[in-house]
Design a protein around this motif. Structure first.
Motif, PDB file in Angstrom:
ATOM      1  N   LYS A  44       0.818  -1.217   0.000  1.00  8.52           N
ATOM      2  CA  LYS A  44       0.000   0.000   0.000  1.00  8.52           C
ATOM      3  C   LYS A  44       0.850   1.264   0.000  1.00  8.52           C
ATOM      4  CE  LYS A  44      -3.467  -2.876   0.743  1.00  8.52           C
ATOM      5  NZ  LYS A  44      -4.435  -3.227  -0.297  1.00  8.52           N
ATOM      6  N   HIS A  45       1.927   1.253   0.793  1.00  9.73           N
ATOM      7  CA  HIS A  45       2.851   2.397   0.838  1.00  9.73           C
ATOM      8  C   HIS A  45       4.166   1.950   1.429  1.00  9.73           C
ATOM      9  CE1 HIS A  45       4.247   6.489   0.834  1.00  9.73           C
ATOM     10  NE2 HIS A  45       3.071   6.936   0.431  1.00  9.73           N
ATOM     11  N   ILE A  46       5.261   2.451   0.906  1.00 11.24           N
ATOM     12  CA  ILE A  46       6.589   2.077   1.382  1.00 11.24           C
ATOM     13  C   ILE A  46       6.947   2.819   2.670  1.00 11.24           C
ATOM     14  CG2 ILE A  46       7.808   3.819   0.032  1.00 11.24           C
ATOM     15  CD1 ILE A  46       8.960   0.165   0.706  1.00 11.24           C
ATOM     16  N   TYR A  82       0.396  -1.933  -6.715  1.00 12.02           N
ATOM     17  CA  TYR A  82       0.558  -0.628  -6.079  1.00 12.02           C
ATOM     18  C   TYR A  82      -0.578   0.266  -6.557  1.00 12.02           C
ATOM     19  CZ  TYR A  82       3.197   3.553  -4.493  1.00 12.02           C
ATOM     20  OH  TYR A  82       3.630   4.693  -3.863  1.00 12.02           O
ATOM     21  N   VAL A  83      -1.477   0.613  -5.635  1.00 16.54           N
ATOM     22  CA  VAL A  83      -2.620   1.462  -5.974  1.00 16.54           C
ATOM     23  C   VAL A  83      -2.184   2.923  -5.925  1.00 16.54           C
ATOM     24  CG1 VAL A  83      -4.993   2.102  -5.419  1.00 16.54           C
ATOM     25  CG2 VAL A  83      -4.202  -0.242  -5.005  1.00 16.54           C
ATOM     26  N   VAL A  84      -2.396   3.636  -7.007  1.00 16.71           N
ATOM     27  CA  VAL A  84      -1.999   5.041  -7.103  1.00 16.71           C
ATOM     28  C   VAL A  84      -3.170   5.920  -6.666  1.00 16.71           C
ATOM     29  CG1 VAL A  84      -1.125   6.866  -8.610  1.00 16.71           C
ATOM     30  CG2 VAL A  84      -0.377   4.489  -8.941  1.00 16.71           C
ATOM     31  N   VAL A  85      -3.027   6.518  -5.477  1.00 16.92           N
ATOM     32  CA  VAL A  85      -4.093   7.317  -4.861  1.00 16.92           C
ATOM     33  C   VAL A  85      -3.593   8.737  -4.664  1.00 16.92           C
ATOM     34  CG1 VAL A  85      -5.729   7.472  -2.945  1.00 16.92           C
ATOM     35  CG2 VAL A  85      -4.751   5.256  -3.567  1.00 16.92           C
ATOM     36  N   PRO A 134       8.788  10.478  -5.231  1.00 16.28           N
ATOM     37  CA  PRO A 134       9.709   9.957  -4.204  1.00 16.28           C
ATOM     38  C   PRO A 134       9.260   8.639  -3.587  1.00 16.28           C
ATOM     39  CG  PRO A 134       9.478  12.330  -3.954  1.00 16.28           C
ATOM     40  CD  PRO A 134       8.457  11.905  -4.967  1.00 16.28           C
ATOM     41  N   SER A 135       7.957   8.489  -3.334  1.00 16.17           N
ATOM     42  CA  SER A 135       7.456   7.230  -2.756  1.00 16.17           C
ATOM     43  C   SER A 135       7.624   6.084  -3.739  1.00 16.17           C
ATOM     44  CB  SER A 135       5.980   7.378  -2.365  1.00 16.17           C
ATOM     45  OG  SER A 135       5.826   8.294  -1.308  1.00 16.17           O
ATOM     46  N   ALA A 136       7.356   6.359  -5.004  1.00 19.34           N
ATOM     47  CA  ALA A 136       7.525   5.327  -6.033  1.00 19.34           C
ATOM     48  C   ALA A 136       8.985   4.915  -6.142  1.00 19.34           C
ATOM     49  CB  ALA A 136       6.995   5.824  -7.372  1.00 19.34           C
ATOM     50  N   LYS A 137       9.893   5.889  -6.050  1.00 19.24           N
ATOM     51  CA  LYS A 137      11.323   5.573  -6.126  1.00 19.24           C
ATOM     52  C   LYS A 137      11.759   4.701  -4.952  1.00 19.24           C
ATOM     53  CE  LYS A 137      13.036   9.430  -8.909  1.00 19.24           C
ATOM     54  NZ  LYS A 137      13.908  10.639  -8.955  1.00 19.24           N
ATOM     55  N   ARG A 138      11.267   5.007  -3.755  1.00 15.55           N
ATOM     56  CA  ARG A 138      11.612   4.198  -2.588  1.00 15.55           C
ATOM     57  C   ARG A 138      11.100   2.771  -2.739  1.00 15.55           C
ATOM     58  NH1 ARG A 138      10.098   6.472   3.120  1.00 15.55           N
ATOM     59  NH2 ARG A 138      10.903   4.397   3.606  1.00 15.55           N
ATOM     60  N   LEU A 139       9.891   2.636  -3.263  1.00 20.30           N
ATOM     61  CA  LEU A 139       9.341   1.297  -3.477  1.00 20.30           C
ATOM     62  C   LEU A 139      10.151   0.549  -4.531  1.00 20.30           C
ATOM     63  CD1 LEU A 139       7.228  -0.859  -2.927  1.00 20.30           C
ATOM     64  CD2 LEU A 139       5.720   0.270  -4.583  1.00 20.30           C
ATOM     65  N   GLU A 158       1.751   7.344 -16.029  1.00 18.02           N
ATOM     66  CA  GLU A 158       2.945   7.151 -16.857  1.00 18.02           C
ATOM     67  C   GLU A 158       4.215   7.563 -16.107  1.00 18.02           C
ATOM     68  OE1 GLU A 158       3.679   5.765 -19.653  1.00 18.02           O
ATOM     69  OE2 GLU A 158       1.641   5.219 -20.249  1.00 18.02           O
ATOM     70  N   GLN A 159       4.107   8.630 -15.323  1.00 20.80           N
ATOM     71  CA  GLN A 159       5.269   9.093 -14.558  1.00 20.80           C
ATOM     72  C   GLN A 159       5.663   8.067 -13.498  1.00 20.80           C
ATOM     73  OE1 GLN A 159       3.857  12.875 -13.127  1.00 20.80           O
ATOM     74  NE2 GLN A 159       4.569  13.995 -14.941  1.00 20.80           N
ATOM     75  N   ILE A 160       4.659   7.511 -12.813  1.00 21.44           N
ATOM     76  CA  ILE A 160       4.931   6.492 -11.798  1.00 21.44           C
ATOM     77  C   ILE A 160       5.503   5.237 -12.474  1.00 21.44           C
ATOM     78  CG2 ILE A 160       3.909   4.998 -10.042  1.00 21.44           C
ATOM     79  CD1 ILE A 160       3.958   7.871  -9.161  1.00 21.44           C
ATOM     80  N   LYS A 161       4.924   4.863 -13.588  1.00 23.45           N
ATOM     81  CA  LYS A 161       5.404   3.694 -14.327  1.00 23.45           C
ATOM     82  C   LYS A 161       6.865   3.862 -14.718  1.00 23.45           C
ATOM     83  CE  LYS A 161       4.639   1.237 -18.712  1.00 23.45           C
ATOM     84  NZ  LYS A 161       3.795   1.174 -19.944  1.00 23.45           N
ATOM     85  N   GLN A 162       7.227   5.059 -15.168  1.00 23.24           N
ATOM     86  CA  GLN A 162       8.588   5.301 -15.637  1.00 23.24           C
ATOM     87  C   GLN A 162       9.609   5.139 -14.514  1.00 23.24           C
ATOM     88  OE1 GLN A 162       9.205   5.733 -18.962  1.00 23.24           O
ATOM     89  NE2 GLN A 162      11.327   5.383 -18.327  1.00 23.24           N
TER      90      GLN A 162
END
Length: 246
Positions: free
Chosen positions: A132-134, A168-171, A179-184, A231-235
Motif C-alpha cells: 500500500k505504501h513504502i 501498487y494502488v496510485v491514490v 519519491p514514494s515510487a522511487k523508494r518502493l 505514466e510518470q509512476i510507471k517510468q
C-alpha cells in the motif's frame, strides 16, 4: 476433519486478479482499514458464509475448460485470504491435484511465518502482493496499520524465490508522488522473484458500499489519477529495471 472457510463471495470469470480467466474466491475478514477499500463489507471476520473445499471445488471444476483455455486458474482474494491460510492451503492443494493454476492475492499482513503459511505458499503458483505504501507513517495514515509485516513478507517471498507480482494502488495525496515510487522501486529492485509491478489507478467503485453501511467515505474529494501521473509512476519502475504495467 473437514476444513471450512468463511467467504464473502465468488466470481467465476475474473480477468484482473492474475493471468487468464480466474475463478475468484473472496475470503471474508481483513485487518487493514484501507481508506479506498472497494470491498468494505469483507472486513468483518465473522461475516460471509461458511463453505467446504469439496463444495468449492465442484464449482471450480465446472469452469475448468474456460480457465485452461485462457491460461487462467483460481485466485484467493478478499478481504485477506491469508487470515484463513489453512483453508486456502487446502483449496490450493485440491486445485494442484486437478492441475489448476493457483494465485494468492494478499496484503501480506502475516503475523507469523508458521508451517501452514509455508504449506500455502508451496501450493501457490503466483502471489499478488499489495504494497500500500513504502513509508510506514503514510501506510498507517492510509490503512490504520504498519507496513512492517507486509515488507517482511515481501522479503520472505524473495528468499523463497516465490513468483510474485507487486500491486501498487496510485491514490492522490497518498501514493501518486515520485519519491514514494522511487523508494518502493529501490525496495523491489533486488527481488529476482518479482516479475512485474501492476500499477492500479484509484477508483470510487466501492464508495457505495461504505454509504450503504452508514459510514463516511473519506476520499470523496480524491479523483482517479490522470494518465500522465500513471505514466510518470510507471517510468520510475522502468528506470529501475522493473517491468511495470497499468
Amino acid at each position: 476433519m473437514t476444513v471450512k472457510g468463511r467467504i464473502h463471495s465468488l466470481e467465476s470469470f475474473g480477468t484482473v486478479d492474475g493471468p487468464g480467466i480466474r475463478f475468484i474466491t473472496f475470503m471474508q475478514g481483513c485487518l487493514m482499514r484501507c481508506q479506498y477499500c472497494h470491498n468494505r463489507d469483507t472486513w468483518d471476520l465473522h461475516g460471509g458464509r461458511e463453505i467446504e473445499v469439496d463444495e468449492l471445488m465442484t464449482q471450480i471444476i465446472s469452469y475448468r475448460p474456460f480457465l485452461e483455455a485462457s491460461g487462467g486458474g483460481v485466485t484467493a482474494s478478499g478481504g485477506e485470504a491469508i487470515l484463513q491460510a489453512e483453508f486456502v492451503s487446502a483449496l490450493f492443494k485440491a486445485c494442484k491435484k486437478e492441475g489448476i493454476h493457483t494465485c494468492l492475492d494478499t496484503n501480506g499482513f502475516v503475523r507469523k511465518h508458521t508451517p501452514v503459511i509455508d504449506e500455502l505458499l508451496d501450493n501457490t503458483d503466483l502471489v499478488l502482493l499489495d504494497i500500500k505504501h513504502i513509508d510506514d507513517k503514510r501506510h498507517i495514515d492510509l490503512t490504520k496499520v504498519s507496513n512492517h509485516r507486509t515488507l517482511q513478507f515481501a522479503e520472505y517471498l524473495s528468499k523463497r524465490q516465490q513468483k510474485t507480482w507487486v500491486r501498487y494502488v496510485v491514490v492522490g495525496g497518498f501514493t501518486d508522488d515520485i519519491p514514494s515510487a522511487k523508494r518502493l522501486a529501490e525496495f523491489i529492485k533486488p527481488m529476482k522473484n518479482v516479475e512485474k509491478v501492476e500499477l492500479l489507478p484509484y477508483h470510487e467503485l466501492g464508495k457505495h458500499k461504505w454509504e450503504a453501511m452508514g459510514e463516511e467515505y473519506e476520499l470523496n474529494n480524491i479523483s482517479p489519477p490522470s494518465s500522465e501521473t500513471m505514466e510518470q509512476i510507471k517510468q520510475v519502475f522502468i528506470d529501475a529495471g522493473i517491468n511495470a504495467i497499468y
